[in-house]
Design a protein around this motif. Structure first.
Motif, PDB file in Angstrom:
ATOM      1  N   LYS A   1       0.816  -1.218   0.000  1.00 20.59           N
ATOM      2  CA  LYS A   1       0.000   0.000   0.000  1.00 20.59           C
ATOM      3  C   LYS A   1       0.852   1.272   0.000  1.00 20.59           C
ATOM      4  CE  LYS A   1      -4.125  -2.161   1.856  1.00 20.59           C
ATOM      5  NZ  LYS A   1      -5.185  -2.180   2.857  1.00 20.59           N
TER       6      LYS A   1
ATOM      7  N   ARG B   1      -7.037  -0.537  -4.833  1.00 18.50           N
ATOM      8  CA  ARG B   1      -6.921  -1.118  -3.488  1.00 18.50           C
ATOM      9  C   ARG B   1      -6.555  -0.059  -2.447  1.00 18.50           C
ATOM     10  NH1 ARG B   1      -6.790  -7.027  -3.578  1.00 18.50           N
ATOM     11  NH2 ARG B   1      -8.126  -7.451  -5.368  1.00 18.50           N
ATOM     12  N   GLY B   2      -5.894   0.997  -2.917  1.00 15.56           N
ATOM     13  CA  GLY B   2      -5.530   2.082  -2.018  1.00 15.56           C
ATOM     14  C   GLY B   2      -6.618   3.146  -1.906  1.00 15.56           C
TER      15      GLY B   2
END
Length: 565
Positions: A328, A361-362
């Motif tokens: 991340k 996803r972040g």
């Protein structure tokens, strides 16, 4: 007169030379033209070579010979135009020439290159039956190599046995090594070892390639003691591991999580004057990234590769980008991604897809959408994985409506390279269930047959889970029944989903029934199901049912939970 054909360094040189010799009177013979043609082929400019061949033979009237025609056939085959290669066979007969083993081997290779396996096998059978040319080790090797690359190792072995029965054309080290390598890639390592021993029995020497293939196969199955034994045996025969051998070790160790040991292998390589190459460093970087050790991966990228004068490629960048995304560290990933053009490297679809997934996803949805637009703006075509990540990313970020619009757009693109995949619908159905839009999810599921798609186990599991989460346990059971009627067997996920749904809904008897079915099929409850059972123990009126389910799994855990029972 010297034509200077040896100075052809690029396509411009080639065309200048061709223009020069074309104006000569009298025209040079086919030898000079063929020499130029071969130079163009070495440049891998196959279309240009074909153009020159056609012009010299049709417009200039140069009497081409067997060698020239073989070069033309090879160009067509390397351009994935094997049918045009076959058309040159007619030229042979018109000019009173006879196609030789090289001609037919080239055509065989072209057919295999285009995955026309049956036609290649048919041509070979015709060559044998009609004695079209003398069969050599090269001809057999072409067929065996093509069969191995097509994943038809049993047929390759059969061909090897045919060679053994022949009188003049016996299999050599190269032939055996190809088949052993194919067996190893098929994870049939014991069969490969038998063939390896057979070589020794028949007096056929084993070389570094043979040993490297076996070592790679054993590494991939973590049979380290046999790897060590083979390495020692190899060295005892004065066959020293090369970069391919060592790379197999490095890659396998990294995949096992043994990155420090892989680093040691690189040091051994340098000690034995075998320079690690791009594959070595990419494997090591990937190993560090898999463990989340990004500082060490970056050191390999920045320092180790530079020290050995190895330039990172697109895959090197993609590995690092993927590693940062998984941690991340999206800003670091984006920095690496934007650095690529400055290093004269163009990100490919896989690189764009990786950064796209990381941004979603972040939670950086708008940037991901910009990347998707950029991907298409630079002339790349999104692939299956790109679209899967787009749909998944939109759903994860609460943009289910946008995901549905993208799905509609994909449906409109069907044809050519665009095909609908059940995975696209599974992702969106899952997103709709998560967004509590079960009616829309159900409608999309029911509409699949009209699109020519069949739900798979994953799709059914998603809808069953959606029904369970909404307390629609009877509907979940109906979907399970339809799944079995469609000849799809429930898997471990199916059972865990429906057991948890029934436990949360207080349907303990139904949960117990599915639990028994699951155990009978050799499946096990996942950690979430087990924790739910433990939480329910002692808090319900149905202790005997819960007690019996847990007792079947972990009697010791049960005693700790209820010591007085």
């Amino acid at each position: 007169m010297k034509l200077g054909l040896q100075n052809v360094r690029n396509l411009n040189d080639a065309f200048r030379s061709y223009e020069s010799i074309s104006r000569m009177r009298p025209l040079p013979g086919p030898k000079q033209f063929t020499q130029l043609l071969s130079g163009v082929v070495k440049l891998k400019e196959y279309s240009a070579a074909i153009y020159i061949f056609k012009d010299m033979s049709c417009n200039l009237g140069v009497l081409v010979n067997e060698y020239t025609m073989n070069v033309a056939i090879n160009c067509y085959c390397l351009s994935n135009r094997v049918d045009y290669g076959f058309s040159i066979l007619g030229w042979f007969f018109k000019r009173g020439c006879v196609p030789d083993g090289f001609t037919f081997s080239t055509l065989l290779k072209g057919l295999f290159r285009e995955d026309r396996i049956n036609e290649a096998q048919g041509l070979f059978r015709k060559m044998v039956k009609e004695e079209l040319c003398e069969l050599s080790v090269v001809t057999y090797g072409t067929v065996i190599d093509g069969l191995c690359k097509a994943g038809n190792t049993p047929m390759a072995i059969e061909m090897l046995r045919v060679m053994e029965k022949g009188r003049s054309c016996k299999p050599n080290t190269h032939i055996y090594s190809m088949v052993i390598d194919s067996l190893c890639k098929d994870r049939m390592i014991d069969n490969a070892l038998k063939l390896f021993d057979e070589m020794s029995e028949k007096g056929i020497s084993r070389n570094v390639v043979t040993y490297s293939a076996l070592i790679s196969g054993l590494c991939n199955l973590s049979r380290w003691s046999e790897v060590k034994m083979l390495m020692e045996e190899m060295i005892s025969y004065k066959l020293y591991p090369n970069v391919v051998t060592y790379n197999s070790l490095v890659d396998a160790l990294c995949k096992e999580g043994l990155v420090d040991e892989a680093e040691e292998v690189l040091q051994i390589m340098k000690k034995h004057n075998v320079n690690p190459d791009l594959i070595s460093y990419n494997s090591l970087m990937d190993g560090y990234c898999l463990q989340g050790r990004m500082d060490e991966a970056r050191y390999v990228f920045d320092s180790s590769m530079a020290h050995m004068n190895v330039a990172p490629d697109i895959w090197s960048y993609s590995i690092l980008i993927n590693g940062y995304c998984k941690k991340k560290k999206i800003d670091d990933a984006m920095h690496i991604f934007r650095e690529m053009p400055r290093k004269r490297l163009k990100p490919d679809v896989a690189t764009y897809t990786t950064i796209l997934k990381g941004l979603f996803r972040g939670g950086r949805c708008s940037e991901a959408l910009e990347i998707f637009d950029e991907l298409q703006a630079v002339g790349l075509t999104p692939n299956f994985y790109t679209y899967c990540n787009m749909l998944d990313g939109l759903c994860r970020n609460g943009e289910v409506e946008r995901a549905l619009l993208l799905l509609d757009a994909l449906e409109g693109k069907v044809g050519g390279k665009h095909h609908l995949h059940i995975n696209y619908y599974s992702v969106v159905i899952d997103g709709l269930c998560g967004a509590e839009k079960l009616d829309v999810a159900r409608a999309l599921f029911n509409d699949l047959p009209s699109k020519g798609l069949k739900p798979d186990v994953v799709t059914y599991n998603i809808l069953i889970k959606g029904c369970c989460q909404n307390g629609l346990l009877e509907e979940a059971k109906d979907i399970l029944l339809k799944m079995e009627q469609a000849s799809l067997s429930p898997n471990e996920i199916t059972y865990n989903v429906i057991i948890k749904g029934n436990l949360r809904g207080g349907k303990y008897e139904d949960a117990a029934k599915f639990f028994e079915e699951m155990c009978a099929k050799g499946f096990s409850p996942d950690s979430y199901t087990f924790e739910l059972l433990l939480d329910l123990l002692g808090t319900t009126d149905q202790n005997p049912i819960i007690f019996k389910m847990i007792q079947k799994l972990a009697p010791n855990t049960l005693k700790q939970k209820i010591p007085n029972q």
